[in-house]
Design an enzyme around this catalytic site. Structure first.
Site, mmCIF file in Angstrom:
data_model
loop_
_atom_site.group_PDB
_atom_site.id
_atom_site.type_symbol
_atom_site.label_atom_id
_atom_site.label_comp_id
_atom_site.label_asym_id
_atom_site.label_seq_id
_atom_site.Cartn_x
_atom_site.Cartn_y
_atom_site.Cartn_z
ATOM 1 N N GLY A 198 2.220 -15.241 37.549
ATOM 2 C CA GLY A 198 3.482 -15.955 37.615
ATOM 3 C C GLY A 198 4.618 -14.999 37.877
ATOM 4 N N CYS A 199 5.813 -15.375 37.473
ATOM 5 C CA CYS A 199 6.993 -14.534 37.680
ATOM 6 C C CYS A 199 6.779 -13.164 37.063
ATOM 7 C CB CYS A 199 8.210 -15.209 37.056
ATOM 8 S SG CYS A 199 9.708 -14.212 37.138
#
Length: 427
Positions: A43-44
């Site tokens: 993810g981020c």
């Protein structure tokens, strides 16, 4: 002559550096021989970077781009290509974090298991609300041992996920070919974003325990504050705990729990990040805030929740208002039994009835405040020169202090921002 001396000095210096240089490989090899690297995409990269930085044995965690097939990726190009079709020959980069670690202090297996537990490896091209191929789940190994561990732990974790109702793992397990460090503003997100939050995309399925057992809580009734913390390391959660929660003594209960602890609450804020601070009345969310809150923001939000934005108390506390002389609250407090007056929001003791006196002004008056409880500030509003009194912990306005003819001082305090506690009930 000067030139000759400089040349001689330079020659000696270079000779010394050459000698030191010939010794450097030995010392460097002894300090780096235990270092290994691996890249995780979950993810981020901001949250992943923060997560792995806390491990003992991790030397560095750097955000960057990995797994694509075009040259010189940037944040702009990675975002632009995040919705490529599966038939595209162009492969976008994932937001990854390069973890360099000392294998004598932390094992690859520990880090890889932590990676599985950190996020949802069954979600395709995304994590939570972050949708796109740049947020895909992946492990990029740098040696055969890491590859073996990644594949064996994947099988183990897959069984646990299926047993808990999750789908198949979609995580890529690939050799690391090239890692491009992200732009400087993406590095060290915590230091650069003090009011941020920690993404919470974990499945809560653990290797040792198939599912983390949490104690369920139900509404207390009336007003309460719920702080949602992370099951993993979350520096913002620790920061809020240390700077706000631990010092809070207010009359509205505050509880810190996991998101899946809540039962029979009506919550409208999406609990995808930690900390999330919820201000609740009778089990129903009134105010929700995602991310870290400093003291100032916490107490201002609490003020709106407890006092009401249109109340006289809120006007005094946050707009430096003034109670009317002889107001209703003053009449209640002017002749209380023995005890103390506390900050209506933080619960901190501010004044003692032993220091109270009747000044005839219509405002509560004290000879002094509790030690270290207030801050004095110069106030030049309305063309006057006065000394304002502010609660040290909550930052709310309390009143002013004036000199007296007898050499003592009069703390002139607004009653609507105080609560009274009999001395026998002081905690």
């Amino acid at each position: 002559m000067k030139a000759a001396r400089y040349l001689k000095t330079f020659t000696l210096l270079m000779s010394s550096l050459l000698i030191l240089g010939s010794l450097t490989p030995l010392s460097a090899s002894s300090s780096t021989k235990n270092q290994e690297s691996i890249v995780f995409a979950a993810g981020c990269f901001w949250g992943v970077e923060k997560y792995f930085e806390h491990f003992d044995g991790v030397i560095s965690a750097e955000s960057g781009y990995v797994g694509g097939n075009y040259k010189n990726p940037s944040y702009k190009t990675v975002l632009k290509n995040r919705k490529l079709k599966s038939s595209s020959k162009l492969v976008n980069y994932a937001e990854g974090v390069k973890v360099i670690y000392d294998k004598t202090k932390v094992s690859a297996k520990t880090l890889i298991k932590a990676f599985w537990e950190l996020h949802d490896p069954t979600q395709v091209n995304g994590q939570g609300n972050d949708i796109g191929n740049n947020y895909r789940s992946a492990i990029f190994y740098t040696n055969a041992a890491q590859e073996k561990i990644a594949k064996s732990t994947k099988k183990e974790y897959q069984k646990l996920l299926l047993a808990n109702g999750y789908a198949n793992i979609v995580t890529q397990i690939l050799p690391l070919k090239k890692f491009y460090p992200a732009e400087k503003y993406h590095q060290d997100y915590l230091a650069k974003n003090p009011f941020g939050y920690c993404p919470n995309h974990a499945t809560r399925v653990k290797f040792k325990k198939e599912k983390l057992k949490v104690k369920k809580i139900t509404p207390l009734g009336g007003k309460e504050i719920i702080v949602i913390k992370s099951e993993n390391f979350c520096p913002y959660c620790e920061k809020f705990e240390n700077e706000v929660s631990k010092e809070y003594k207010g009359s509205i209960p505050l509880r810190t729990v996991y998101a899946n602890s809540l039962q029979n609450f009506h919550i409208t804020t999406k609990l995808y990040a930690t900390p999330t601070i919820l201000f609740i009345e009778d089990g129903i969310e009134v105010i929700g805030h995602i991310g870290f809150m400093n003291k100032k923001l916490f107490y201002k939000t609490l003020g709106a929740f407890k006092l009401g934005k249109n109340s006289q108390a809120y006007n005094v506390a946050f707009h430096e208002g003034t109670d009317a002389p002889g107001c209703k609250q003053y009449d209640i407090f002017k002749d209380t039994p023995d005890g103390v007056f506390i900050d209506k929001l933080s619960g901190e003791i501010l004044f003692d009835t032993r220091d109270r006196f009747h000044s005839g002004t219509g405002w509560l008056s004290f000879y002094k405040s509790a030690n270290g409880a207030v801050v004095e500030k110069e106030d030049y509003r309305f063309g006057m020169k006065r000394v304002e009194i502010v609660a040290k912990k909550s930052g709310i306005h309390l009143g002013h202090v004036f000199p007296r003819a007898d050499g003592r001082r009069r703390f002139c305090i607004d009653a609507t921002v105080l609560e009274f506690v009999p001395r026998a009930k002081i905690k």
